[in-house]
Motif scaffolding. Structure first.
Motif, mmCIF file in Angstrom:
data_model
loop_
_atom_site.group_PDB
_atom_site.id
_atom_site.type_symbol
_atom_site.label_atom_id
_atom_site.label_comp_id
_atom_site.label_asym_id
_atom_site.label_seq_id
_atom_site.Cartn_x
_atom_site.Cartn_y
_atom_site.Cartn_z
ATOM 1 N N PHE A 230 -24.960 41.515 -10.469
ATOM 2 C CA PHE A 230 -25.861 41.919 -9.498
ATOM 3 C C PHE A 230 -25.748 41.078 -8.220
ATOM 4 C CE2 PHE A 230 -28.584 39.692 -12.418
ATOM 5 C CZ PHE A 230 -29.169 38.480 -11.777
ATOM 6 N N ILE A 231 -25.228 40.011 -8.197
ATOM 7 C CA ILE A 231 -24.778 38.980 -7.162
ATOM 8 C C ILE A 231 -23.803 39.815 -6.318
ATOM 9 C CG2 ILE A 231 -24.247 36.881 -6.214
ATOM 10 C CD1 ILE A 231 -26.853 36.875 -7.602
ATOM 11 N N SER A 232 -23.941 40.224 -5.082
ATOM 12 C CA SER A 232 -23.280 41.075 -4.271
ATOM 13 C C SER A 232 -22.148 40.235 -3.557
ATOM 14 C CB SER A 232 -23.922 41.950 -3.283
ATOM 15 O OG SER A 232 -23.181 42.494 -2.294
ATOM 16 N N PRO A 233 -20.912 40.532 -3.495
ATOM 17 C CA PRO A 233 -19.977 39.967 -2.798
ATOM 18 C C PRO A 233 -19.969 40.391 -1.244
ATOM 19 C CG PRO A 233 -19.010 42.107 -3.687
ATOM 20 C CD PRO A 233 -20.311 41.874 -4.264
ATOM 21 N N TYR A 234 -20.774 41.178 -0.908
ATOM 22 C CA TYR A 234 -21.002 41.483 0.515
ATOM 23 C C TYR A 234 -22.299 40.710 1.320
ATOM 24 C CZ TYR A 234 -18.327 45.551 -0.318
ATOM 25 O OH TYR A 234 -16.965 46.353 -0.995
ATOM 26 N N LEU A 252 -26.640 27.562 -0.481
ATOM 27 C CA LEU A 252 -25.922 28.985 -0.813
ATOM 28 C C LEU A 252 -24.826 29.289 0.049
ATOM 29 C CD1 LEU A 252 -29.428 30.807 -1.712
ATOM 30 C CD2 LEU A 252 -27.436 30.252 -3.311
ATOM 31 N N PRO A 253 -23.867 30.121 -0.426
ATOM 32 C CA PRO A 253 -22.781 30.792 0.487
ATOM 33 C C PRO A 253 -23.482 31.378 1.787
ATOM 34 C CG PRO A 253 -22.366 31.300 -1.737
ATOM 35 C CD PRO A 253 -23.880 30.809 -1.660
ATOM 36 N N ASP A 254 -22.627 31.440 2.833
ATOM 37 C CA ASP A 254 -23.300 32.211 4.084
ATOM 38 C C ASP A 254 -23.698 33.502 4.114
ATOM 39 O OD1 ASP A 254 -22.813 29.865 5.497
ATOM 40 O OD2 ASP A 254 -20.720 30.270 5.992
ATOM 41 N N ASN A 255 -23.227 34.387 2.886
ATOM 42 C CA ASN A 255 -23.573 35.527 2.763
ATOM 43 C C ASN A 255 -25.042 35.855 2.153
ATOM 44 O OD1 ASN A 255 -22.930 34.874 0.192
ATOM 45 N ND2 ASN A 255 -21.850 36.882 -0.447
ATOM 46 N N HIS A 256 -25.732 34.853 2.057
ATOM 47 C CA HIS A 256 -27.216 34.672 1.562
ATOM 48 C C HIS A 256 -27.943 34.625 2.637
ATOM 49 C CE1 HIS A 256 -25.123 34.210 -2.215
ATOM 50 N NE2 HIS A 256 -26.267 34.156 -3.022
ATOM 51 N N ILE A 257 -28.945 35.686 2.635
ATOM 52 C CA ILE A 257 -29.878 35.871 3.854
ATOM 53 C C ILE A 257 -31.214 35.614 3.295
ATOM 54 C CG2 ILE A 257 -30.680 37.458 5.670
ATOM 55 C CD1 ILE A 257 -28.103 38.998 5.348
ATOM 56 N N CYS A 439 -32.474 40.918 9.754
ATOM 57 C CA CYS A 439 -31.975 42.203 10.200
ATOM 58 C C CYS A 439 -30.555 41.861 11.153
ATOM 59 C CB CYS A 439 -32.970 42.819 11.015
ATOM 60 S SG CYS A 439 -34.214 43.535 9.971
ATOM 61 N N GLU A 440 -30.807 41.041 12.120
ATOM 62 C CA GLU A 440 -29.697 40.895 12.866
ATOM 63 C C GLU A 440 -28.400 40.227 12.018
ATOM 64 O OE1 GLU A 440 -31.224 37.841 15.517
ATOM 65 O OE2 GLU A 440 -32.398 39.266 16.571
ATOM 66 N N LYS A 441 -28.701 39.609 11.215
ATOM 67 C CA LYS A 441 -27.558 38.935 9.974
ATOM 68 C C LYS A 441 -26.948 40.382 9.419
ATOM 69 C CE LYS A 441 -26.021 34.940 7.538
ATOM 70 N NZ LYS A 441 -26.450 33.665 6.712
ATOM 71 N N ILE A 442 -27.841 41.069 8.858
ATOM 72 C CA ILE A 442 -27.279 42.063 7.900
ATOM 73 C C ILE A 442 -26.429 43.091 9.071
ATOM 74 C CG2 ILE A 442 -27.980 44.544 7.038
ATOM 75 C CD1 ILE A 442 -30.347 42.967 6.047
ATOM 76 N N GLU A 443 -26.943 42.971 10.148
ATOM 77 C CA GLU A 443 -26.214 44.141 11.165
ATOM 78 C C GLU A 443 -24.687 43.343 11.541
ATOM 79 O OE1 GLU A 443 -30.231 45.796 13.402
ATOM 80 O OE2 GLU A 443 -28.921 44.192 14.296
ATOM 81 N N SER A 444 -24.816 41.969 11.745
ATOM 82 C CA SER A 444 -23.767 41.375 11.949
ATOM 83 C C SER A 444 -22.747 41.480 11.037
ATOM 84 C CB SER A 444 -24.163 39.825 12.338
ATOM 85 O OG SER A 444 -22.748 39.059 12.669
ATOM 86 N N ILE A 445 -23.113 41.023 9.871
ATOM 87 C CA ILE A 445 -22.231 41.075 8.486
ATOM 88 C C ILE A 445 -21.648 42.633 8.354
ATOM 89 C CG2 ILE A 445 -22.118 41.493 5.836
ATOM 90 C CD1 ILE A 445 -24.055 39.040 6.044
ATOM 91 N N MET A 446 -22.300 43.869 8.593
ATOM 92 C CA MET A 446 -21.926 45.006 8.647
ATOM 93 C C MET A 446 -20.873 45.455 9.639
ATOM 94 S SD MET A 446 -22.828 46.587 5.911
ATOM 95 C CE MET A 446 -22.443 48.250 6.500
ATOM 96 N N ALA A 447 -21.025 44.986 10.799
ATOM 97 C CA ALA A 447 -20.155 44.908 12.028
ATOM 98 C C ALA A 447 -18.692 44.385 11.694
ATOM 99 C CB ALA A 447 -20.692 44.395 13.333
ATOM 100 N N LYS A 448 -18.892 43.154 11.085
ATOM 101 C CA LYS A 448 -17.752 42.518 10.500
ATOM 102 C C LYS A 448 -17.023 43.117 9.600
ATOM 103 C CE LYS A 448 -19.101 37.955 11.986
ATOM 104 N NZ LYS A 448 -19.859 36.695 11.376
ATOM 105 N N LEU A 449 -17.787 43.805 8.637
ATOM 106 C CA LEU A 449 -17.269 44.539 7.576
ATOM 107 C C LEU A 449 -16.451 45.760 8.247
ATOM 108 C CD1 LEU A 449 -19.814 44.374 4.790
ATOM 109 C CD2 LEU A 449 -17.572 43.453 4.684
#
Length: 455
Positions: A230-234, A252-257, A439-449
């Motif tokens: 359940f730990i997501s790679p995204y 924690l890694p950078d993909n943890h918000i 929310c901004e970080k979610i959007e940023s990660i999604m834009a990069k993806l």
């Protein structure tokens, strides 16, 4: 939103009030930022998300229907957990709701055992899977945010980015020997018992991973390696104030918000009844008691707490739970089966809680001290964290002596250091705007993806 990137986001929560509330708390700011939010649910919680203005897709789950047809499991607007009464009552029978130490409760939650709630997590995913395949194909979401510990294989191995929303205490996210074992509630400065607990907890983890792999194989997918899937790679999103977070020990890694608290916005107005307000005199302290939707099923425990607090000069708001018709409150109290907690917390001076993560983080965000009385699971970790960091106290709800709880209440009220510490934390959280930043970080990660996927 980033670059006017409007996302279609599907939320999926495990069956539990705390999980539902955490997801709503994150979905609200995402919706305000212009994103299209859809909740997938089953008949247990059908209608819950619509009350907050979200679109719902209700999946017909055979095991859920079977449970709801049991005598006493009628769905009720009074409390969402009434439809699952038989499951939560069994927590008391199995010993989960007892004064046993945390290590003795590990086997109660063993996968494949008699714990109906644990087994339901796996059975529901099996029933969900064909529905999810069709829904994902039809809705074509950009992102799936999931607060459940068994991952449907079509999501785990699919092409749609997904996030794990961690609504419990985030100790589970930290893979390190430098912290007390998860769900132990052990002190961080005393390693006594750590090894024994970790060995038992590891056996439970193996069972969990085996259960996930059985589902994977059933639907034609490969097995996963020996770790929590359940730990997501995204991305992984969790709610915990920085004052309590374990980042003071491990990063924690950078993909943890992180957000300070998911803290949903209540969709109803709330006022205390005039009759109860008339009892609150100038200088009186007002205290909120919530033992969670599961803890409230232990009627003997609730009666014990009511009896103790009835001797206090303070006034109390009681979240009575689904079995509210089975016990009476004292004259210095008022309560109902289900209360809008986020409307009540600003009104009170202290909170007595089982230590569920939503109640702990929401109380913290309003700058209130607390007494944590853990029952099982991550509640032990939250209780110890509050104690060690100096934001309240911790007690065993089953074994306190007459007068002990009331004495602890008064000690906290007279401790100016605790009071000031809590106020400062609440003030910082009010300024931090952590959900918007998340929310901004979610959007940023999604834009990069999106950029990487289009290459």
């Amino acid at each position: 939103m980033v670059n006017d990137q409007r996302l279609k986001i599907i939320f999926l929560a495990v069956d539990g009030v705390g999980h539902v509330n955490a997801c709503v708390g994150l979905a609200q700011p995402l919706k305000k930022r212009g994103h299209d939010v859809i909740f997938l649910t089953n008949e247990f919680f059908a209608g819950t998300y619509e009350k907050y203005g979200f679109k719902e897709i209700v999946m017909k789950i055979a095991r859920v229907k079977e449970i709801m047809e049991k005598n006493g499991n009628e769905k009720s607007d009074e409390h969402p957990c009434k439809a699952m009464s038989s499951i939560w009552k069994k927590f008391r029978e199995d010993g989960a709701l007892s004064g046993k130490p945390s290590i003795e409760k590990l086997n109660i939650f063993k996968i494949g055992g008699d714990n109906e709630a644990m087994n339901l997590m796996f059975e529901s995913v099996k029933d969900q899977h064909p529905h999810l395949v069709d829904i994902i194909e039809k809705e074509k979401p950009d992102l799936i945010i999931m607060d459940q510990f068994v991952v449907p294989p079509c999501i785990l191995f699919g092409k749609i980015p997904w996030a794990f929303l961690c609504s419990p205490c985030p100790r589970m996210l930290y893979e390190t020997p430098d912290l007390p074992p998860r769900s132990s509630g052990y002190p961080s400065d005393d390693r006594t018992g750590w090894d024994e607990f970790e060995k038992m907890e590891e056996a439970s983890t193996v069972g969990f991973i085996d259960g996930q792999n059985q589902i994977n194989k059933e639907f034609g997918y490969s097995e996963t390696s020996g770790k929590f899937t359940f730990i997501s790679p995204y991305m992984n999103i969790y709610g915990y104030p920085e004052e309590l977070d374990y980042s003071d020990t491990v990063t924690l890694p950078d993909n943890h918000i992180r957000v300070d608290a998911f803290c949903r916005e209540a969709n109803e107005l709330f006022e205390l009844p005039e009759e109860f307000k008339a009892k609150i005199k100038p200088g009186d302290k007002l205290i909120y008691l919530s033992m969670g939707s599961i803890g409230c099923y232990d009627i003997d425990l609730m009666k014990k707490l009511v009896k103790e607090l009835s001797k206090s000069p303070h006034k109390f708001i009681i979240s009575m739970g689904p079995a509210s018709d089975q016990y009476q409150l004292a004259d210095n109290m008022w309560g109902k089966a289900f209360l809008p907690q986020t409307n009540i917390l600003p009104l009170v001076d202290m909170v007595i809680t089982h230590g569920g993560n939503n109640t702990v983080t929401e109380t913290f965000s309003f700058g209130k001290p607390m007494i944590v009385m853990p029952l099982f699971g991550d509640q032990y970790d939250n209780a110890q964290r509050i104690l060690e960091k100096g934001y309240g106290s911790r007690m065993n709800p089953y074994y306190f002596k007459d007068g002990e709880l009331n004495k602890t209440i008064d000690e906290i009220f007279s401790n100016e250091q605790i009071q000031q510490r809590c106020r400062k934390a609440g003030e910082r959280i009010a300024r931090a705007n952590s959900k918007e930043k998340a929310c901004e970080k979610i959007e940023s990660i999604m834009a990069k993806l999106k950029i990487s996927m289009n290459k």
